[in-house]
Motif scaffolding. Structure first.
Motif, PDB file in Angstrom:
ATOM      1  N   UNK A  64       0.784  -1.239   0.000  1.00  0.00           N
ATOM      2  CA  UNK A  64       0.000   0.000   0.000  1.00  0.00           C
ATOM      3  C   UNK A  64       0.816   1.288   0.000  1.00  0.00           C
ATOM      4  N   UNK A  65       2.128   1.209   0.047  1.00  0.00           N
ATOM      5  CA  UNK A  65       2.953   2.431   0.068  1.00  0.00           C
ATOM      6  C   UNK A  65       2.668   3.326  -1.138  1.00  0.00           C
ATOM      7  N   UNK A  66       2.375   2.727  -2.289  1.00  0.00           N
ATOM      8  CA  UNK A  66       2.122   3.522  -3.495  1.00  0.00           C
ATOM      9  C   UNK A  66       0.824   4.332  -3.388  1.00  0.00           C
ATOM     10  N   UNK A  67      -0.057   3.974  -2.467  1.00  0.00           N
ATOM     11  CA  UNK A  67      -1.323   4.695  -2.299  1.00  0.00           C
ATOM     12  C   UNK A  67      -1.228   5.832  -1.288  1.00  0.00           C
ATOM     13  N   UNK A  68      -0.096   5.910  -0.594  1.00  0.00           N
ATOM     14  CA  UNK A  68       0.070   6.923   0.443  1.00  0.00           C
ATOM     15  C   UNK A  68       0.583   8.224  -0.172  1.00  0.00           C
ATOM     16  N   UNK A  95       4.009  12.874   3.114  1.00  0.00           N
ATOM     17  CA  UNK A  95       3.762  13.339   4.482  1.00  0.00           C
ATOM     18  C   UNK A  95       2.536  12.713   5.139  1.00  0.00           C
ATOM     19  N   UNK A  96       2.118  11.555   4.642  1.00  0.00           N
ATOM     20  CA  UNK A  96       1.015  10.833   5.259  1.00  0.00           C
ATOM     21  C   UNK A  96       1.483  10.273   6.598  1.00  0.00           C
ATOM     22  N   UNK A  97       0.672  10.467   7.633  1.00  0.00           N
ATOM     23  CA  UNK A  97       1.012   9.869   8.923  1.00  0.00           C
ATOM     24  C   UNK A  97       0.514   8.430   8.945  1.00  0.00           C
ATOM     25  N   UNK A 146      -5.041   7.304   7.334  1.00  0.00           N
ATOM     26  CA  UNK A 146      -6.335   7.915   7.023  1.00  0.00           C
ATOM     27  C   UNK A 146      -6.290   8.631   5.675  1.00  0.00           C
ATOM     28  N   UNK A 147      -5.326   8.263   4.843  1.00  0.00           N
ATOM     29  CA  UNK A 147      -5.189   8.893   3.533  1.00  0.00           C
ATOM     30  C   UNK A 147      -6.329   8.466   2.601  1.00  0.00           C
ATOM     31  N   UNK A 152      -8.347   4.692   1.584  1.00  0.00           N
ATOM     32  CA  UNK A 152      -9.786   4.542   1.821  1.00  0.00           C
ATOM     33  C   UNK A 152     -10.507   4.128   0.541  1.00  0.00           C
ATOM     34  N   UNK A 153     -10.050   4.646  -0.592  1.00  0.00           N
ATOM     35  CA  UNK A 153     -10.672   4.310  -1.869  1.00  0.00           C
ATOM     36  C   UNK A 153     -10.466   2.871  -2.305  1.00  0.00           C
ATOM     37  N   UNK A 154      -9.564   2.152  -1.667  1.00  0.00           N
ATOM     38  CA  UNK A 154      -9.275   0.759  -2.030  1.00  0.00           C
ATOM     39  C   UNK A 154     -10.035  -0.278  -1.203  1.00  0.00           C
TER      40      UNK A 154
END
Length: 153
Positions: free
Chosen positions: A42-46, A49-51, A74-75, A79-81
Motif C-alpha cells: 500500500x505504500x504507493x497509495x500513500x 507526508x502521510x502519517x 487515514x489517507x 480509503x478508496x481501495x
C-alpha cells in the motif's frame, strides 16, 4: 509525557492478533510482518507526508494478554481501495483521554524502546495514571518520530 484528548476518527489498514510474549520471543514477530505487508502492498497509495498509525485494541486482559494490532492510515487513496481489497479494513478509533510519550530516532528500534519506557512507567507502584486497555495508538509523525498514546482512566 503529557495527557491529551483525542477525538474519534476512522482509519484504513491491516490487522492481526498477537501478544507481547510472542513479539519478544519470535525472531520475526507478527507486528513486523504486518508493517512489511502494509508497506509492500500500500505504500504507493500513500500521499507525501502521510502519517501512519499502529492501533492496539481488543485487549484480552492487560499487557500480558492477546491484543489486536492495526497498521493504518487515514489517507484518501487507501480509503478508496477498501471495496476492492478484502485485506483492508475500516477501523474506528474511539478517542478519549491518553497519556502520550514521544521519541525520535531510527525505527523500529526507537518505537520498541519507547514501548519499554511505557511499560516501566505503568509498572511503578506509585504511578499516577492507570491504563484503560481500551485503544492505544502509535502515531508516526515522520519517518523518525513516533508518539505512543496510551488510553488512561
Amino acid at each position: 509525557m503529557e495527557v491529551k484528548t483525542f477525538t474519534s476518527r476512522q482509519f484504513v489498514g491491516l490487522s492481526t492478533r498477537t501478544n507481547n510474549h510472542y513479539e519478544q520471543t519470535e525472531a520475526d514477530g507478527k507486528i513486523a510482518r504486518l508493517w512489511k505487508t502494509f508497506y509492500q502492498n500500500y505504500a504507493s497509495l500513500l500521499e507525501d507526508n502521510t502519517m501512519l498509525y499502529g492501533i492496539y485494541s481488543h485487549y484480552e486482559s492487560d499487557q500480558h494478554g492477546d491484543y489486536t494490532i492495526t497498521v493504518a492510515s487515514d489517507t484518501p487513496g487507501l480509503l478508496g481501495q477498501v471495496d476492492n481489497d478484502s485485506a483492508l479494513q475500516i477501523f474506528s478509533f474511539s478517542g478519549g483521554r491518553y497519556l502520550s510519550f514521544a521519541a525520535q530516532g531510527e525505527m523500529p528500534q526507537t518505537a520498541i524502546r519507547l514501548w519499554e519506557l511505557v511499560w516501566r512507567y505503568f509498572e511503578q507502584s506509585d504511578c499516577p495514571h492507570q491504563r484503560a486497555f481500551g485503544q492505544d495508538i502509535e502515531i508516526y509523525h515522520q519517518s523518525n518520530e513516533v508518539e505512543i498514546a496510551i488510553s488512561i482512566v
